[in-house]
Design an enzyme around this catalytic site. Structure first.
Site, PDB file in Angstrom:
ATOM      1  N   GLU A 196      15.012  28.298 -33.414  1.00 46.10           N
ATOM      2  CA  GLU A 196      13.438  27.951 -33.760  1.00 46.10           C
ATOM      3  C   GLU A 196      13.065  27.433 -34.408  1.00 46.10           C
ATOM      4  O   GLU A 196      14.204  26.753 -35.649  1.00 46.10           O
ATOM      5  CB  GLU A 196      13.301  29.525 -34.210  1.00 46.10           C
TER       6      GLU A 196
ATOM      7  N   HIS B 189       7.841  34.702 -37.689  1.00 43.11           N
ATOM      8  CA  HIS B 189       9.409  34.905 -39.020  1.00 43.11           C
ATOM      9  C   HIS B 189       8.965  33.628 -40.088  1.00 43.11           C
ATOM     10  O   HIS B 189       8.757  33.112 -39.993  1.00 43.11           O
ATOM     11  CB  HIS B 189      10.573  34.557 -37.919  1.00 43.11           C
TER      12      HIS B 189
ATOM     13  N   LEU C 149      19.572  17.977 -30.904  1.00 49.61           N
ATOM     14  CA  LEU C 149      20.694  19.134 -30.055  1.00 49.61           C
ATOM     15  C   LEU C 149      21.075  17.845 -28.731  1.00 49.61           C
ATOM     16  O   LEU C 149      22.717  18.088 -28.176  1.00 49.61           O
ATOM     17  CB  LEU C 149      20.489  19.945 -29.863  1.00 49.61           C
TER      18      LEU C 149
ATOM     19  N   ALA D 236      23.336  14.895 -29.143  1.00 51.20           N
ATOM     20  CA  ALA D 236      24.367  15.347 -29.276  1.00 51.20           C
ATOM     21  C   ALA D 236      25.088  15.763 -28.497  1.00 51.20           C
ATOM     22  O   ALA D 236      26.554  16.235 -28.687  1.00 51.20           O
ATOM     23  CB  ALA D 236      25.016  16.360 -30.496  1.00 51.20           C
ATOM     24  N   GLY D 237      24.737  15.958 -27.336  1.00 53.94           N
ATOM     25  CA  GLY D 237      25.492  16.914 -26.350  1.00 53.94           C
ATOM     26  C   GLY D 237      25.530  17.748 -25.538  1.00 53.94           C
ATOM     27  O   GLY D 237      25.902  18.538 -24.842  1.00 53.94           O
ATOM     28  N   ALA D 238      24.245  18.434 -26.228  1.00 57.99           N
ATOM     29  CA  ALA D 238      24.091  20.499 -25.512  1.00 57.99           C
ATOM     30  C   ALA D 238      22.639  19.635 -24.678  1.00 57.99           C
ATOM     31  O   ALA D 238      22.241  18.716 -24.675  1.00 57.99           O
ATOM     32  CB  ALA D 238      23.299  20.817 -27.368  1.00 57.99           C
TER      33      ALA D 238
ATOM     34  N   PRO E  88      16.929  22.304 -21.777  1.00 55.89           N
ATOM     35  CA  PRO E  88      16.058  21.884 -20.907  1.00 55.89           C
ATOM     36  C   PRO E  88      14.939  21.316 -21.463  1.00 55.89           C
ATOM     37  O   PRO E  88      14.618  20.812 -22.831  1.00 55.89           O
ATOM     38  CB  PRO E  88      15.771  23.240 -20.322  1.00 55.89           C
ATOM     39  N   THR E  89      13.501  21.240 -20.361  1.00 60.49           N
ATOM     40  CA  THR E  89      12.683  20.544 -20.600  1.00 60.49           C
ATOM     41  C   THR E  89      11.399  21.930 -21.028  1.00 60.49           C
ATOM     42  O   THR E  89      10.675  21.144 -21.783  1.00 60.49           O
ATOM     43  CB  THR E  89      12.040  19.911 -19.599  1.00 60.49           C
TER      44      THR E  89
END
Lengths: 423, 453
Positions: free
Chosen positions: B76, B118, B137, B140-142, B145-146
């Site tokens: 989040e 939150h 992310l 860094a290779g994660a 998705p869009t």
């Protein structure tokens, strides 16, 4: 923990009052607050120093860089202060991209000074970071390399030894005073559940520490144990956030209940409106409309959670539907009544309030050509969804209903397709 | 719903800010179950500013669990927690595919700083924005998705790639064991009904305000009801006319106390002086109420009613009782005499003669008294007999009770309830009195006991 900014006036009030109690340091600062409703003669009666000192006046509106923006006036008498305030009260200024009227000022004695020190304490995950510099003031960011910082882990007590690296380079005649002051402010910080304090700058007057400018944030979840210590504390809305009457109504509703009710109008003429259960899901619905390229059509951000009762949901839904159906323009609109798969919330019970509101607003829904999309899962969702379906037929309003078999945000795409299609 | 297979771990960062709120974790479990062969472990860290454990703590832990083949993260906006994962990915500390999405891309739509649902989700600096985190992310290779809507597809594709590469052999879906349905849910949905263990007909606390016999508290207060009316509602389940409720109140006032020497008050005083609490002192006094102390109202009513209804003359009634060896309840007083009547009895009789439509039972009691006085001067109608007989007149004369109801009221022992209620007022008073006077432990004097063999 939620960090809530408080006004400079309150920061100074709390630090002055409790520094005396906790550390025996009697700060000589005086401050007065001036708003639309201030009566200057009454204020002068309560704060006699106002008429006998040269004064400083500046907005107390949770934004910084006031000196750089020319919003601070120095070395005035009371009449000049009144004039300064009169000329600026209610006028709109733009700070960091946020526009809003100035409503609150702080007035203090004008203190000519040479030395400006910097002090900040920030509560972090594993402890507190305390920063100090001999080169404070409006150029602090340019002089950040001169700031000395220590990290005090949560389980460690503040001692003169821990504090030593901050003040090691100070001349001997002020080192003791400033060391005691930093330790005292830290004691106040901890005892009053501050999450952030910054004094930029503080100076020495007759050898005694004297904060000139202060910012503070409190951990408002600690309100339950600080009722007496905080006194009559105000948590102002962030600068630039002016509540409309409908937003204000929901805000008031939210403050009265243990549930959470949030409502922000983003675009009153938007054609896609949301009313989503859950803090996480509500953000994702708004995201998805934006990520699909239709942020400009998003009317609002709305979230209800924490098991509001039927009456609260009813009042809440009325407001959302009123805003969503305002000023019909002949074009289609969509209302997303969304949510994830609840763990505990009784879906049928919360839907009852929404259904009552929709029934009341039948003609408005029709006049604004509203298409309603429902998606929800969780306890008793079958009953809730069935009631929604029946309502659609009863009112003759286009209403589609999905349960946990469908993706959560699938209805966003449907709503967009609907309002974008001709006719 | 969720398969039992040990292939996928979901790590889910979100959720508990004071209120339990797990809609999104359920949602994500459901999504993953739809497109993969199951979840190994799911965690909701909570959306607080400083959660107890962090995102990278768990991702690194899951990286070391061989059964976990891929990791799903839902973050989040707000805070910098995701960046510790970015660092871990960059340093090659995570060698399993990570599918991640950070929600809150909508924050840029808001003109000023907004606190979302939150505590941790506060839109602030650019680094803390959802866009920046998603980008970091991704860099860094994660697998990022869009949009949230595409997260399901991203999970599906990543899972299928692992299957194709032979890293996962999908486990056959196991039919989950039948779990008994939750009773509360079934009741709510109207599919079952459960026997109730308690029935209540006199009051209801479920609505906006409590109701006594259907009368809401606001009416009771606004219409100036008294204690007599409340007793009428809660004991008799009806609103009796004012003269009846006034009579009940008079009875309670008359019976509230009778000095410190009677058994109830004596017990209460002794108990209070032993240092016991209010409730103990009160009940020790109440426990003396029975056939010899204060308990005669019901019996008086029973016998007077039976004799009157059978048409016995006062003479026949008293003599038949004598034959059975039963003292006539409601007759006789330790101190009062025929020429020195009990003032309380006179007050009750005066009120009833003035207000009651009929006082036939009382008149019958007076006839009985006239006969017993001829036998002995202390056989006067006492306060128990007066209340007992007058209550019969109240029940019969008000026209609001059927014959069966009257019989039931007398049989159950309603009238002793009046005495218990009334005397509680006095007993509580005696308890407070002793405590206020700081009276020490009571010990009965030896001189007052006859020690004998």
């Amino acid at each position: 923990m939620a960090r809530k900014k408080i006004r400079e006036y309150d920061s100074k009030r709390l630090v002055k009052q409790h520094l005396k109690r906790l550390a025996g340091i009697d700060l000589q600062i005086c401050s007065a607050q001036v708003t639309q409703s201030t009566d200057f003669s009454e204020l002068t009666n309560n704060e006699p120093w106002l008429s006998s000192s040269r004064l400083v006046v500046k907005p107390d509106m949770l934004f910084g860089k006031r000196g750089k923006s020319g919003l601070v006036a120095l070395n005035l008498d009371l009449a000049q202060v009144a004039e300064f305030v009169k000329g600026r009260l209610g006028t709109e200024v733009e700070m960091g991209g946020c526009k809003g009227p100035i409503t609150t000022f702080i007035v203090e004695p004008f203190v000519p000074h040479d030395q400006e020190y910097y002090l900040s304490i920030v509560s972090e995950r594993l402890g507190c970071t305390i920063s100090f510099s001999e080169c404070g003031g409006i150029e602090i960011e340019e002089n950040w390399d001169k700031v000395k910082t220590i990290f005090l882990p949560t389980e460690k007590h503040m001692t003169l030894e821990a504090c030593a690296p901050l003040i090691a380079t100070l001349p001997l005649e002020v080192r003791g005073k400033i060391g005691d002051f930093i330790m005292g402010v830290f004691a106040v910080f901890q005892d009053l559940d501050f999450s952030f304090i910054e004094m930029n700058p503080f100076t020495l007057v007759n050898g005694e520490p004297y904060p000139l400018d202060m910012r503070g944030e409190l951990d408002d979840t600690a309100a339950f144990k600080n009722f007496k210590k905080w006194g009559d504390i105000e948590f102002p809305l962030p600068f630039g956030r002016v509540l409309s009457s409908t937003e204000g109504f929901i805000h008031a509703l939210d403050e009265k209940t243990s549930a959470s009710l949030k409502f922000t109008v983003l675009n009153p003429k938007g054609r896609i409106w949301t009313m989503v259960a859950g803090g996480g899901a509500s953000v994702i619905y708004a995201d998805t409309v934006g990520d699909l390229g239709y942020a400009s059509e998003l009317g609002n951000y709305a979230e209800y959670s924490g098991a509001p009762n039927e009456e609260e949901v009813l009042q809440y839904a009325r407001v959302v539907v009123d805003c969503a159906t305002a000023d019909p323009d002949g074009q289609k609109r969509a209302l997303l009544i969304g949510g994830g798969i609840a763990n505990f919330t009784d879906v049928a019970a919360t839907f009852n309030g929404i259904i009552r509101a929709l029934r009341e607003k039948e003609s408005k829904l029709k006049a604004s050509r509203m298409h309603i999309y429902v998606r929800r899962g969780g306890p008793n969702y079958q009953t809730g969804l069935a009631k929604m379906r029946a309502l659609g037929e009863e009112l003759g309003v286009p209403l589609e209903v999905y349960g946990p078999e469908a993706t959560m945000t699938g209805i966003c795409k449907q709503a967009i397709d609907c309002v974008m299609s001709a006719a | 719903m969720v398969g039992s297979c040990e292939k996928i771990m979901i790590f889910y960062f979100f959720a508990f800010f004071l209120k339990l709120q797990g809609g999104m974790s359920n949602e994500l479990y459901n999504t993953i179950a739809r497109v993969t062969d199951g979840i190994y472990e799911g965690i909701a860290i909570g959306g607080d500013v400083f959660p107890g454990s962090t995102l990278s703590d768990h991702v690194l832990r899951f990286n070391n669990i061989p059964q976990v083949k891929m990791i799903v993260v839902l973050g989040e906006l707000g805070g910098q927690d995701e960046y510790s994962l970015v660092e871990a990915l960059k340093q090659g500390k995570v060698n399993k595919p990570v599918v991640a999405w950070v929600s809150g891309t909508c924050a840029r739509l808001f003109k000023s700083e907004v606190q979302f649902g939150h505590a941790g989700a506060k839109s602030g600096g650019e680094l803390e924005s959802a866009q920046a985190k998603n980008q970091a992310l991704k860099d860094a290779g994660a697998v990022v998705p869009t949009s949230y809507e595409a997260l399901e597809t991203a999970i599906k594709e990543t899972f299928e790639k692992l299957v194709e590469a032979g890293k996962i052999t999908p486990v056959k879906e196991v039919k989950p064991p039948q779990i008994p349905e939750d009773l509360n849910i079934a009741i709510k949905s109207g599919r079952v009904r459960a026997p109730t263990h308690i029935i209540s007909t006199i009051s209801d606390d479920r609505g906006e305000e409590p109701c006594y016999a259907g009368v809401p508290m606001s009416s009771i207060v606004e219409q100036g009801y008294g204690v007599g009316d409340v007793i009428s509602l809660l004991w008799f389940k009806r609103s009796l006319p004012r003269y009846c409720t006034k009579f009940i109140e008079i009875c309670i006032m008359l019976c509230a106390d009778h000095g410190p020497c009677v058994s109830g008050a004596h017990n209460t005083i002794v108990t209070a002086r032993a240092g016991k609490d209010l409730v103990s002192s009160l009940v020790s006094g109440l426990l003396t109420i029975g056939p010899r102390f204060g308990g005669a109202i019901d019996d008086a009513a029973r016998y007077f009613k039976d004799a009157y209804d059978r048409g016995l003359t006062a003479y026949e009634f008293v003599e038949s009782m004598k034959k059975k060896g039963i003292r006539v309840p409601g007759i006789g007083h330790r101190i009062k005499r025929g020429d020195n009547r009990d003032k309380r009895v006179e007050l009750l009789q005066l009120f009833a003669r003035t207000n009651f439509p009929s006082v036939k039972y009382m008149e019958y009691a007076v006839q009985v008294e006239t006969y017993t006085l001829s036998k002995a001067n202390n056989l006067v109608l006492n306060v128990d007999g007066a209340i007992g007989s007058l209550f019969l007149d109240l029940l019969a004369g008000s026209g609001m009770f059927t014959k069966q109801e009257i019989d039931e009221i007398i049989e159950i022992g309603y009238l002793n309830g009046l005495f218990v209620l009334a005397r509680s007022i006095g007993l509580i008073g005696h308890t407070f009195d002793q405590k206020r006077l700081k009276q020490p432990l009571y010990r009965h004097p030896w001189e007052d006991v006859l020690y004998t063999k």
